[in-house]
Design a protein around this motif. Structure first.
Motif, PDB file in Angstrom:
ATOM      1  N   SER A  68       0.806  -1.214   0.000  1.00 27.98           N
ATOM      2  CA  SER A  68       0.000   0.000   0.000  1.00 27.98           C
ATOM      3  C   SER A  68       0.843   1.269   0.000  1.00 27.98           C
ATOM      4  CB  SER A  68      -0.939   0.018   1.207  1.00 27.98           C
ATOM      5  OG  SER A  68      -0.205  -0.143   2.412  1.00 27.98           O
ATOM      6  N   LEU A  69       2.146   1.148   0.323  1.00 34.94           N
ATOM      7  CA  LEU A  69       3.047   2.296   0.362  1.00 34.94           C
ATOM      8  C   LEU A  69       4.316   1.965  -0.415  1.00 34.94           C
ATOM      9  CD1 LEU A  69       4.005   5.075   1.427  1.00 34.94           C
ATOM     10  CD2 LEU A  69       4.766   3.900   3.511  1.00 34.94           C
ATOM     11  N   VAL A  70       4.680   2.828  -1.356  1.00 33.97           N
ATOM     12  CA  VAL A  70       5.877   2.635  -2.177  1.00 33.97           C
ATOM     13  C   VAL A  70       6.808   3.819  -1.966  1.00 33.97           C
ATOM     14  CG1 VAL A  70       6.786   2.267  -4.494  1.00 33.97           C
ATOM     15  CG2 VAL A  70       4.518   1.386  -3.889  1.00 33.97           C
ATOM     16  N   VAL A  71       8.033   3.541  -1.518  1.00 34.57           N
ATOM     17  CA  VAL A  71       9.023   4.579  -1.239  1.00 34.57           C
ATOM     18  C   VAL A  71      10.126   4.475  -2.293  1.00 34.57           C
ATOM     19  CG1 VAL A  71      10.620   5.538   0.459  1.00 34.57           C
ATOM     20  CG2 VAL A  71       8.486   4.446   1.219  1.00 34.57           C
TER      21      VAL A  71
ATOM     22  N   ARG B 168      -2.122   2.927  -4.499  1.00 31.29           N
ATOM     23  CA  ARG B 168      -0.946   2.885  -3.622  1.00 31.29           C
ATOM     24  C   ARG B 168      -0.460   4.313  -3.374  1.00 31.29           C
ATOM     25  NH1 ARG B 168       0.290  -2.715  -4.585  1.00 31.29           N
ATOM     26  NH2 ARG B 168      -0.099  -3.305  -6.757  1.00 31.29           N
ATOM     27  N   THR B 169       0.084   4.542  -2.200  1.00 30.38           N
ATOM     28  CA  THR B 169       0.681   5.833  -1.869  1.00 30.38           C
ATOM     29  C   THR B 169       2.151   5.802  -2.258  1.00 30.38           C
ATOM     30  OG1 THR B 169      -0.859   6.200  -0.037  1.00 30.38           O
ATOM     31  CG2 THR B 169       1.225   7.414   0.026  1.00 30.38           C
ATOM     32  N   VAL B 170       2.612   6.853  -2.921  1.00 30.36           N
ATOM     33  CA  VAL B 170       4.001   6.900  -3.403  1.00 30.36           C
ATOM     34  C   VAL B 170       4.727   8.074  -2.756  1.00 30.36           C
ATOM     35  CG1 VAL B 170       5.511   7.151  -5.411  1.00 30.36           C
ATOM     36  CG2 VAL B 170       3.365   5.850  -5.598  1.00 30.36           C
ATOM     37  N   VAL B 171       5.927   7.792  -2.226  1.00 29.13           N
ATOM     38  CA  VAL B 171       6.765   8.811  -1.597  1.00 29.13           C
ATOM     39  C   VAL B 171       8.126   8.814  -2.299  1.00 29.13           C
ATOM     40  CG1 VAL B 171       7.883   9.567   0.539  1.00 29.13           C
ATOM     41  CG2 VAL B 171       5.587   8.530   0.610  1.00 29.13           C
TER      42      VAL B 171
ATOM     43  N   LEU C  45       5.958   6.123   6.270  1.00 26.97           N
ATOM     44  CA  LEU C  45       4.840   5.346   6.803  1.00 26.97           C
ATOM     45  C   LEU C  45       4.062   6.155   7.844  1.00 26.97           C
ATOM     46  CD1 LEU C  45       4.935   1.615   7.847  1.00 26.97           C
ATOM     47  CD2 LEU C  45       3.907   3.310   9.331  1.00 26.97           C
ATOM     48  N   LEU C  46       4.782   6.814   8.744  1.00 27.59           N
ATOM     49  CA  LEU C  46       4.121   7.557   9.815  1.00 27.59           C
ATOM     50  C   LEU C  46       3.354   8.770   9.292  1.00 27.59           C
ATOM     51  CD1 LEU C  46       6.956   7.421  12.488  1.00 27.59           C
ATOM     52  CD2 LEU C  46       4.751   6.260  12.608  1.00 27.59           C
ATOM     53  N   ARG C  47       3.932   9.455   8.321  1.00 28.32           N
ATOM     54  CA  ARG C  47       3.276  10.672   7.820  1.00 28.32           C
ATOM     55  C   ARG C  47       2.069  10.357   6.938  1.00 28.32           C
ATOM     56  NH1 ARG C  47       7.333  15.688   6.502  1.00 28.32           N
ATOM     57  NH2 ARG C  47       8.541  15.612   8.433  1.00 28.32           N
ATOM     58  N   THR C  48       2.188   9.308   6.122  1.00 24.54           N
ATOM     59  CA  THR C  48       1.079   9.005   5.203  1.00 24.54           C
ATOM     60  C   THR C  48       0.029   8.114   5.835  1.00 24.54           C
ATOM     61  OG1 THR C  48       2.161   7.022   4.292  1.00 24.54           O
ATOM     62  CG2 THR C  48       2.654   9.154   3.233  1.00 24.54           C
ATOM     63  N   ARG C  49       0.441   7.298   6.826  1.00 20.61           N
ATOM     64  CA  ARG C  49      -0.443   6.307   7.436  1.00 20.61           C
ATOM     65  C   ARG C  49      -1.071   5.405   6.363  1.00 20.61           C
ATOM     66  NH1 ARG C  49      -3.599   9.489  12.384  1.00 20.61           N
ATOM     67  NH2 ARG C  49      -1.698  10.294  13.378  1.00 20.61           N
TER      68      ARG C  49
ATOM     69  N   ALA D  41       0.027   2.432   5.454  1.00 23.30           N
ATOM     70  CA  ALA D  41       0.202   1.002   5.699  1.00 23.30           C
ATOM     71  C   ALA D  41      -0.018   0.691   7.166  1.00 23.30           C
ATOM     72  CB  ALA D  41       1.607   0.564   5.278  1.00 23.30           C
ATOM     73  N   ASP D  42      -0.555  -0.493   7.436  1.00 25.38           N
ATOM     74  CA  ASP D  42      -0.762  -0.953   8.805  1.00 25.38           C
ATOM     75  C   ASP D  42       0.359  -1.872   9.275  1.00 25.38           C
ATOM     76  OD1 ASP D  42      -3.268   0.349   8.897  1.00 25.38           O
ATOM     77  OD2 ASP D  42      -4.215  -1.354   7.902  1.00 25.38           O
ATOM     78  N   ASP D  43       1.239  -2.237   8.348  1.00 24.83           N
ATOM     79  CA  ASP D  43       2.291  -3.213   8.611  1.00 24.83           C
ATOM     80  C   ASP D  43       3.473  -2.830   7.730  1.00 24.83           C
ATOM     81  OD1 ASP D  43       3.937  -5.574   8.450  1.00 24.83           O
ATOM     82  OD2 ASP D  43       2.226  -6.823   8.987  1.00 24.83           O
ATOM     83  N   VAL D  44       4.683  -2.862   8.276  1.00 26.73           N
ATOM     84  CA  VAL D  44       5.844  -2.493   7.464  1.00 26.73           C
ATOM     85  C   VAL D  44       6.010  -3.424   6.260  1.00 26.73           C
ATOM     86  CG1 VAL D  44       7.166  -1.324   9.268  1.00 26.73           C
ATOM     87  CG2 VAL D  44       7.361  -3.824   9.004  1.00 26.73           C
ATOM     88  N   ARG D  45       5.448  -4.616   6.346  1.00 23.50           N
ATOM     89  CA  ARG D  45       5.533  -5.527   5.198  1.00 23.50           C
ATOM     90  C   ARG D  45       4.662  -5.078   4.031  1.00 23.50           C
ATOM     91  NH1 ARG D  45       3.903 -11.089   7.495  1.00 23.50           N
ATOM     92  NH2 ARG D  45       2.458  -9.728   8.627  1.00 23.50           N
ATOM     93  N   GLN D  46       3.813  -4.094   4.257  1.00 22.28           N
ATOM     94  CA  GLN D  46       3.012  -3.522   3.178  1.00 22.28           C
ATOM     95  C   GLN D  46       3.739  -2.383   2.468  1.00 22.28           C
ATOM     96  OE1 GLN D  46      -0.390  -2.418   5.554  1.00 22.28           O
ATOM     97  NE2 GLN D  46      -1.523  -4.260   4.983  1.00 22.28           N
ATOM     98  N   VAL D  47       5.003  -2.198   2.813  1.00 22.80           N
ATOM     99  CA  VAL D  47       5.827  -1.151   2.215  1.00 22.80           C
ATOM    100  C   VAL D  47       6.763  -1.769   1.185  1.00 22.80           C
ATOM    101  CG1 VAL D  47       7.529   0.658   2.645  1.00 22.80           C
ATOM    102  CG2 VAL D  47       5.755   0.176   4.356  1.00 22.80           C
ATOM    103  N   ALA D  48       6.894  -1.103   0.043  1.00 23.05           N
ATOM    104  CA  ALA D  48       7.893  -1.472  -0.966  1.00 23.05           C
ATOM    105  C   ALA D  48       8.878  -0.323  -1.090  1.00 23.05           C
ATOM    106  CB  ALA D  48       7.247  -1.753  -2.305  1.00 23.05           C
ATOM    107  N   VAL D  49      10.162  -0.654  -1.149  1.00 26.12           N
ATOM    108  CA  VAL D  49      11.224   0.332  -1.311  1.00 26.12           C
ATOM    109  C   VAL D  49      11.967   0.009  -2.595  1.00 26.12           C
ATOM    110  CG1 VAL D  49      13.398   1.208  -0.370  1.00 26.12           C
ATOM    111  CG2 VAL D  49      11.478   0.724   1.168  1.00 26.12           C
ATOM    112  N   ALA D  50      12.278   1.023  -3.394  1.00 22.31           N
ATOM    113  CA  ALA D  50      13.060   0.805  -4.615  1.00 22.31           C
ATOM    114  C   ALA D  50      14.163   1.843  -4.710  1.00 22.31           C
ATOM    115  CB  ALA D  50      12.166   0.857  -5.845  1.00 22.31           C
TER     116      ALA D  50
END
Length: 245
Positions: free
Chosen positions: A18-21, A123-126, A173-177, A179-188
């Motif tokens: 849900s979150l892509v950094v 998905r939220t993108v940062v 993750l904290l600013r966008t809220r 994702a509920d779990d760090v495993r829902q984050v993708a980093v590239a």
């Protein structure tokens, strides 16, 4: 998998992302040697001339630490001399900013489309960087990307620590809220420092891309779960990962 994608399989089930950094220079933005050129300009201001042994040693360190916060790099190069480190960092940011203003800044092929697709999928993108905020904003403005992502972060936004610390990923993750779990984050990202930042944050997907500083072996050694030809392949990777999971 695409022909250029390498995957390190794990037994852990990855939740939907849900979150892509995303990193900027080398990942979504073409670097084209601008970091090295800006460093050389900064080093010259502090009396370190190209062609000298000291310049070669410092440039090798800059190459090895691509992705790290630039002030941290200069603090290492001028250990014990905070004033010189800050002067060098300011000179670097000015030199890089001049190159951006001269039009030497371009998106990597498919990067904008990848961000738009990811956001279109909900998905939220940062976008993150090791540069200072003023340089990050200059790049975003030059590319017309001011509103491309949901959020942009530099090390100062995360308390001052950039990569390889997990701070920017966790701040996203904290600013966008998103994702509920760090495993829902993708980093590239394109560097080993991006990979370490993602793994230390606990991201479910830590994807290295081959459009920047480090090669496949370095990315995998630093913890990449996947290696892609470019960030343009990331939306497809996430779709396949979720389908398989």
């Amino acid at each position: 998998m695409t022909s250029r994608e390498t995957s390190r399989m794990t037994s852990r089930t990855t939740p939907q992302t849900s979150l892509v950094v995303l990193d900027m220079a080398g990942t979504t933005v073409a670097d084209d040697g601008l970091v090295e050129q800006a460093f050389t300009a900064a080093a010259r201001e502090l009396g370190v001339e190209p062609g000298t042994a000291r310049h070669a040693e410092q440039l090798a360190y800059v190459r090895a630490t691509m992705g790290e916060s630039k002030i941290s790099v200069f603090r290492h190069l001028f250990a014990g001399d905070e004033e010189s480190a800050r002067r060098a960092n300011a000179a670097f940011e000015r030199a890089y900013g001049r190159q951006v203003a001269d039009g030497r800044c371009a998106p990597l092929p498919g990067a904008r489309e990848a961000v738009e697709r990811l956001r279109g999928e909900g998905r939220t993108v940062v976008l993150t960087t090791g540069f200072a905020r003023v340089t990050q904003d200059a790049i975003l403005a030059a590319l017309g990307w001011t509103d491309l992502a949901d959020l942009t972060l530099c090390p100062a936004d995360a308390g001052g620590r950039g990569r390889p610390y997990p701070d920017m990923v966790l701040t996203a993750l904290l600013r966008t809220r998103a994702a509920d779990d760090v495993r829902q984050v993708a980093v590239a990202g394109d560097t080993s420092y991006d990979m370490r930042s993602g793994t230390r944050a606990g991201a479910g997907v830590v994807a290295g891309v081959l459009t920047g500083a480090h090669d496949e072996a370095a990315l995998l050694a630093a913890g990449a779960t996947h290696v892609l030809g470019s960030v343009a392949e990331l939306p497809g990777l996430l779709a396949r990962t979720e389908a398989a999971g």
